[in-house]
Motif scaffolding. Structure first.
Motif, mmCIF file in Angstrom:
data_model
loop_
_atom_site.group_PDB
_atom_site.id
_atom_site.type_symbol
_atom_site.label_atom_id
_atom_site.label_comp_id
_atom_site.label_asym_id
_atom_site.label_seq_id
_atom_site.Cartn_x
_atom_site.Cartn_y
_atom_site.Cartn_z
ATOM 1 N N GLY A 58 0.788 -1.230 0.000
ATOM 2 C CA GLY A 58 0.000 0.000 0.000
ATOM 3 C C GLY A 58 0.816 1.274 0.000
ATOM 4 N N THR A 59 2.141 1.163 0.070
ATOM 5 C CA THR A 59 3.037 2.307 -0.042
ATOM 6 C C THR A 59 3.549 2.332 -1.475
ATOM 7 N N ASP A 60 3.370 3.459 -2.161
ATOM 8 C CA ASP A 60 3.635 3.515 -3.599
ATOM 9 C C ASP A 60 4.686 4.555 -3.954
ATOM 10 N N PHE A 61 5.414 4.265 -5.031
ATOM 11 C CA PHE A 61 6.482 5.141 -5.500
ATOM 12 C C PHE A 61 6.344 5.350 -7.002
ATOM 13 N N LEU A 62 6.355 6.601 -7.426
ATOM 14 C CA LEU A 62 6.380 6.948 -8.839
ATOM 15 C C LEU A 62 7.843 7.062 -9.255
ATOM 16 N N ILE A 63 8.194 6.370 -10.338
ATOM 17 C CA ILE A 63 9.588 6.306 -10.771
ATOM 18 C C ILE A 63 9.671 6.696 -12.236
ATOM 19 N N TYR A 64 10.541 7.648 -12.528
ATOM 20 C CA TYR A 64 10.690 8.189 -13.880
ATOM 21 C C TYR A 64 12.155 8.110 -14.315
ATOM 22 N N GLY A 65 12.373 7.902 -15.616
ATOM 23 C CA GLY A 65 13.724 7.985 -16.163
ATOM 24 C C GLY A 65 14.363 6.660 -16.526
ATOM 25 N N LEU A 66 13.675 5.548 -16.283
ATOM 26 C CA LEU A 66 14.185 4.237 -16.670
ATOM 27 C C LEU A 66 13.317 3.680 -17.789
ATOM 28 N N ASP A 67 13.936 3.059 -18.784
ATOM 29 C CA ASP A 67 13.171 2.589 -19.935
ATOM 30 C C ASP A 67 12.974 1.077 -19.910
ATOM 31 N N LYS A 68 12.282 0.580 -20.915
ATOM 32 C CA LYS A 68 11.967 -0.845 -20.999
ATOM 33 C C LYS A 68 13.229 -1.693 -21.011
ATOM 34 N N ALA A 69 14.241 -1.251 -21.744
ATOM 35 C CA ALA A 69 15.495 -2.008 -21.809
ATOM 36 C C ALA A 69 16.104 -2.164 -20.422
ATOM 37 N N TRP A 70 16.028 -1.112 -19.619
ATOM 38 C CA TRP A 70 16.590 -1.189 -18.264
ATOM 39 C C TRP A 70 15.870 -2.267 -17.458
ATOM 40 N N PHE A 71 14.563 -2.294 -17.520
ATOM 41 C CA PHE A 71 13.812 -3.280 -16.750
ATOM 42 C C PHE A 71 14.076 -4.700 -17.248
ATOM 43 N N LEU A 72 14.209 -4.874 -18.552
ATOM 44 C CA LEU A 72 14.526 -6.202 -19.080
ATOM 45 C C LEU A 72 15.900 -6.672 -18.603
ATOM 46 N N GLU A 73 16.797 -5.740 -18.394
ATOM 47 C CA GLU A 73 18.163 -6.077 -17.963
ATOM 48 C C GLU A 73 18.286 -6.280 -16.463
#
Length: 229
Positions: free
Chosen positions: A92-107
Motif C-alpha cells: 500500500g506504499t507507492d512510488f512513482l519512478i521516472y527515467g528508466l526505460d523498458k530495456a533497463w527493466f529487461l536487464e
C-alpha cells in the motif's frame, strides 16, 4: 505567456487492474483538457496489475509496457506527448519512478528479489527520479503509513484523489525533510475524474531524462485544479 502542463500520474486499462479507461480514451481526453503531455504510470509487477503472474519475467515486462507503447503511437497520431513512468508498490506504499526505460527493466530482473529500499537505491543510482506517491493515504487495506524519506527525491504533496488532510500532511512531510514537492492526478477514471494535478514547465518537455532533470532542479511548478487555465 504559454506554459506546458503534464499529467504525471495516470493509470490505464488493461495493464492497471484498477483503471476503468483504456489508453486511447484517456489520451484523447487529456488532449481536449489542455494538457501537453502525460506520463503513463501503471502499477508495476509488484502492484495491482492485470496479467498472469506465473509467466516469465520478460513476458510480464512485455505486457506491462504494452499500454505505454500503444500510448506513444496514439500520442503521435493525436498530437499529445506520451512519456513513461511506473508506480511501484509495497503493502500500500507507492512510488512513482521516472527515467528508466523498458530495456533497463529487461536487464534487471533481480529487482523482484530486492527489498523496496534496495530497489529504490539501485534505481536512484541509475539516474531515476523517485517520488513517494500519496504518502499519507488512508484506506482499509493499508495497515499503517510508511515513509521513506531517505529513499526518495520528492513527495506527491498534491494528489487529486486524496483528502485535503492527506495532501497537507504530505506537504509538511516534504518541507520538513527538504524533499521536492510534486503533483499528479492519480487518474483511474479518464474524463470522469473531477479534479486534476500535474506539473507545469515554461518550455516543452523533451523526454523522460529532460523531465527528471527539470524536477530535480525544481524548475517546474505544481498544478492543482479542474482543467489547465
Amino acid at each position: 505567456m504559454k506554459t506546458y502542463l503534464y499529467e504525471t500520474h495516470l493509470h490505464t486499462y488493461p495493464v492497471s487492474k484498477c483503471a476503468k479507461v483504456g489508453v486511447r480514451e484517456n489520451l484523447e481526453f487529456y488532449k481536449s483538457a489542455g494538457y501537453d503531455g502525460v506520463f503513463i504510470t501503471n502499477h508495476f509487477l509488484d502492484g495491482n496489475i492485470n496479467g498472469d503472474r506465473s509467466l516469465p519475467y520478460e513476458d510480464r515486462i512485455e505486457f506491462y509496457f504494452s499500454d505505454y507503447e500503444a500510448g506513444v503511437r496514439i500520442g503521435k497520431e493525436i498530437g499529445l506527448s506520451v512519456f513513461l513512468g511506473i508506480e511501484s508498490s509495497y503493502k500500500g506504499t507507492d512510488f512513482l519512478i521516472y527515467g528508466l526505460d523498458k530495456a533497463w527493466f529487461l536487464e534487471h530482473p533481480e529487482i523482484e528479489s530486492l527489498t523496496k529500499r534496495q530497489m529504490l537505491a539501485l534505481m536512484a543510482e541509475q539516474g531515476a527520479l523517485i517520488i513517494q506517491a500519496h504518502p499519507f493515504r488512508e484506506a482499509a487495506y493499508i495497515d499503517h503509513i510508511r515513509l521513506f524519506p531517505r529513499s526518495v527525491h520528492g513527495v506527491e504533496v498534491y494528489n487529486a484523489n486524496r483528502t485535503p488532510l492527506e495532501n497537507s500532511m504530505a506537504e509538511i512531510y516534504a518541507q520538513s525533510y527538504g524533499l521536492i514537492e510534486f503533483s499528479g492526478t492519480d487518474n483511474h477514471l479518464g474524463e470522469q475524474q473531477s479534479t486534476f494535478g500535474g506539473m507545469i514547465s515554461q518550455t516543452p518537455i523533451l523526454d523522460e531524462t529532460d523531465f527528471v532533470k527539470r524536477v530535480k532542479n525544481q524548475e517546474m511548478t505544481l498544478f492543482r485544479g479542474k482543467r489547465h487555465d
